[in-house]
Each structure stands twice: as structure tokens, then as C-alpha cells.
Design an enzyme around this catalytic site. Structure first.
Site, PDB file in Angstrom:
ATOM      1  N   GLY A   1      38.152  49.099  32.122  1.00 61.52           N
ATOM      2  CA  GLY A   1      39.163  50.126  32.333  1.00 61.52           C
ATOM      3  C   GLY A   1      39.468  50.944  31.094  1.00 61.52           C
ATOM      4  O   GLY A   1      39.663  50.396  30.001  1.00 61.52           O
TER       5      GLY A   1
ATOM      6  N   GLY B   1      36.664  35.150  41.563  1.00 64.10           N
ATOM      7  CA  GLY B   1      35.668  34.098  41.707  1.00 64.10           C
ATOM      8  C   GLY B   1      35.479  33.629  43.147  1.00 64.10           C
ATOM      9  O   GLY B   1      36.060  34.196  44.081  1.00 64.10           O
TER      10      GLY B   1
ATOM     11  N   CYS C   1      47.825  49.037  38.607  1.00 64.92           N
ATOM     12  CA  CYS C   1      48.726  49.079  37.455  1.00 64.92           C
ATOM     13  C   CYS C   1      50.156  49.381  37.904  1.00 64.92           C
ATOM     14  O   CYS C   1      50.365  50.118  38.865  1.00 64.92           O
ATOM     15  CB  CYS C   1      48.283  50.153  36.472  1.00 64.92           C
ATOM     16  SG  CYS C   1      46.646  49.901  35.822  1.00 64.92           S
TER      17      CYS C   1
END
Length: 323
Positions: free
Chosen positions: A99, A271, A184
Site C-alpha cells: 500500500g 491464511g 482504512c
């Protein structure tokens, strides 16, 4: 036997149940609504040769051509150049750089990584060198890598942050698209994440699309009530494609010290543990929009990739497995 061409698209249209995709003797059977092939939204075309060797795995989405559907995900692959000694970068279809923000950021204090039973917690805090430094220090090296697609991940804490970051990156040669990280907190709206509020998502995507000179991929958060709704909002606001899912908000506690394992207290879970939920969300999103969907979340094997494509993804991103 003649070579067979298999096309799968990531759209909202449906075709009959129990579709079979046969690739030279290997068939996938799915009792799900698979997207209908042959329309203008078809984004994936894979050709298998008669002898099963040297398959053409090239895919196209949002006008971007990749030699195969495998993309290294943002945040786990640095700026790409760091992995030159580990991975042959030209073997990838593409990669998303970590990012980038308007100004450099130092990220969160350690500890900020913790391995879980079936995945990983991370709270790096979007540490990065800033958009301008990326153009000056990293992009020229990336342009030397032939036949690979580079996508820049963009984030901010206000709509103006996103706007300014994209304006800086617009001057960079060799960037194929922007991936908008909407996970965000919007500081001007009391810390609510852009990707979890429909109005904020619509506004930030609209702003980014207005200033962007490149295709816009919106990376959706899974921490929402309806991923289909958020996918549709992103499409209507101008997204050329969507990618999902980002990490789940989670935490771990050290029972001995009675303190959180992560300095930031909460972190993002990624994951294998999240794969079944990610697959369902990709399926829901692909049936809600008519733009390409890029799937991610716990992918580590070729079979995982096939599942996401069958669920409606045009390409996939692999993140935590890079570790």
C-alpha cells in the site's frame, strides 16, 4: 484430441446448475451458478493443448492482460524487487505493490505479526515509503522486469488522501492499474472504515475514478454485513474491477502475560483459515456485479485457484502463502 478453450467470466449472470469444465480429460463439476461464457464480460480464456503440455493460461480483465491468473497480493510482496532472489518474478501474472500513501508512514510498533493455528495475524500499519519515493526509487527497477503486470495499491485516511496519492502515481510509467484499499479508517468521519460504510465507499471510489488515468480495482473488506451490496456500490461508483477479500479483524492474547500478542491489540487475520469464507464472498460478489472479480483469501494450491475461478473470479491473488 483437439485443443479445448475454456472461458470463465466473473459477472452476475447465471447459467444452469452442474456445469462441467473439461480440460483434456480433467473435469471440474460444480453444482453452483457458474457465469455464462461468451458474453462481453468474459475475462478469462485458458487454452489447453492437445497433449496437455504448455497450456495458455493468459487472462484479461478490465483491459489488462496477464500471462496467467496468479497475482502476488499487496502487503506480502513488498515492492516486488525484494523477492527477486526468492521468486522468478516473470513467472507471475502480476503483483500488487504494498500500500502506498500520500506521505511516508512508519507503521505500527512491534510486535505486529503472530502466527495462528491456520493463518497469520498482522498489524503492520501500512508502513511504506510514500507514493513519490516509490516512483523515484522502485518503479524504474520494476520496469526492467519484462512481461509482468504491476498494480499499485493505494490507501488514505480521507478522500483527499486517495485523490492526491493517485495524482502522484499518475505520473509513473509502467503501472497497469490502481488497487484501492478501502479498509482504512476515514478520519474525517470518526474512524469508520471506508469499506464498511456504503456512503463512504461510494464517495471514495467516485473520487478515485475521477482522477485516475488507469483502471481502478477496489479491494473490499470482509468486515461488512453484505459483501454483495458493497460490491454493487463499488461497481456503480465506477470501479473497473473488484478484489476481495481483505483480512478479517481478529486478535490473540498471551494467557501467561494476559496481554495481546499484537501491540495494536487487533490485527488482520489471513491464511488458510479464512479460505471458505473468502470463497463464499467471492461467489456472492461475482453474482452481484458485471465487472471482473479478483479472488483472494487463503489460496495456497492449484486446487484453491480452481475453486475461486469456479466461484466467479477472473484471477486470484496469493498473499500469506508467500511466507
Amino acid at each position: 484430441m483437439q485443443a479445448e478453450k475454456v472461458k470463465v467470466k466473473g459477472s452476475g449472470q447465471e447459467c444452469p446448475h452442474h456445469t462441467s469444465l473439461s480440460t483434456t480429460g480433467l473435469s471440474y463439476h460444480a453444482g453452483i451458478h457458474l457465469p455464462e461464457a461468451g458474453s462481453r464480460y468474459t475475462t478469462t480464456a485458458m487454452t489447453i493443448s492437445a497433449d496437455g503440455h504448455n497450456p495458455d493460461l493468459s487472462v484479461t480483465f478490465a483491459g489488462i492482460e496477464l500471462k496467467n491468473p496468479i497475482i502476488a497480493a499487496s502487503g506480502t510482496f513488498g515492492y516486488g524487487v525484494e523477492f527477486e532472489d526468492v521468486v522468478h518474478l516473470d513467472k507471475l501474472g502480476g503483483f500488487v505493490v504494498k500500500g502506498l500513501s500520500r506521505e511516508p508512514m512508519i507503521g505500527n510498533p512491534p510486535p505486529r505479526l503472530w502466527e495462528t493455528a491456520a493463518g497469520m495475524l498482522n498489524a503492520i500499519g501500512l508502513q511504506n515509503i510514500g507514493a513519490a519515493a516509490f516512483l523515484e526509487e522502485k518503479l524504474s527497477k520494476l520496469r526492467q522486469i519484462k512481461n509482468i503486470v504491476v498494480v499499485a495499491n493505494v490507501f488514505g485516511y480521507t478522500r483527499e488522501d486517495y485523490e492526491r496519492t493517485i495524482e502522484i502515481l499518475n505520473d509513473g510509467e509502467g503501472i497497469a492499474a490502481y488497487e484501492l484499499n478501502v479498509s482504512c479508517p476515514n478520519t474525517s468521519e470518526g474512524g469508520l472504515q471506508f469499506g464498511s460504510d456504503p456512503r463512504s465507499l461510494d464517495e471514495v471510489v467516485t473520487t478515485a475514478k475521477r482522477v485516475s488515468r488507469r483502471p481502478l480495482i477496489v479491494k473490499l473488506s470482509p468486515n461488512v454485513t453484505s459483501i454483495a451490496q458493497m460490491a454493487h456500490i463499488a461497481q456503480e461508483a465506477g470501479a473497473d474491477a473488484i478484489s476481495l477479500i481483505n483480512t478479517f479483524v481478529a486478535m490473540a492474547i498471551d494467557a501467561d502475560t494476559r496481554k495481546p500478542r499484537i501491540a495494536n491489540v487487533t490485527a488482520g487475520l489471513s491464511g488458510p483459515a479464512i479460505k471458505p469464507i473468502a470463497l463464499r464472498m467471492v461467489y456472492d460478489a461475482a453474482h452481484a456485479v458485471n465487472i471482473p472479480v479478483i479472488g483472494m483469501g487463503g489460496i495456497s494450491t492449484a486446487s484453491d485457484v480452481a475453486e475461486f475461478i469456479l466461484a466467479g473470479a477472473s484471477a486470484v491473488q496469493i498473499g500469506t502463502a508467500s511466507y
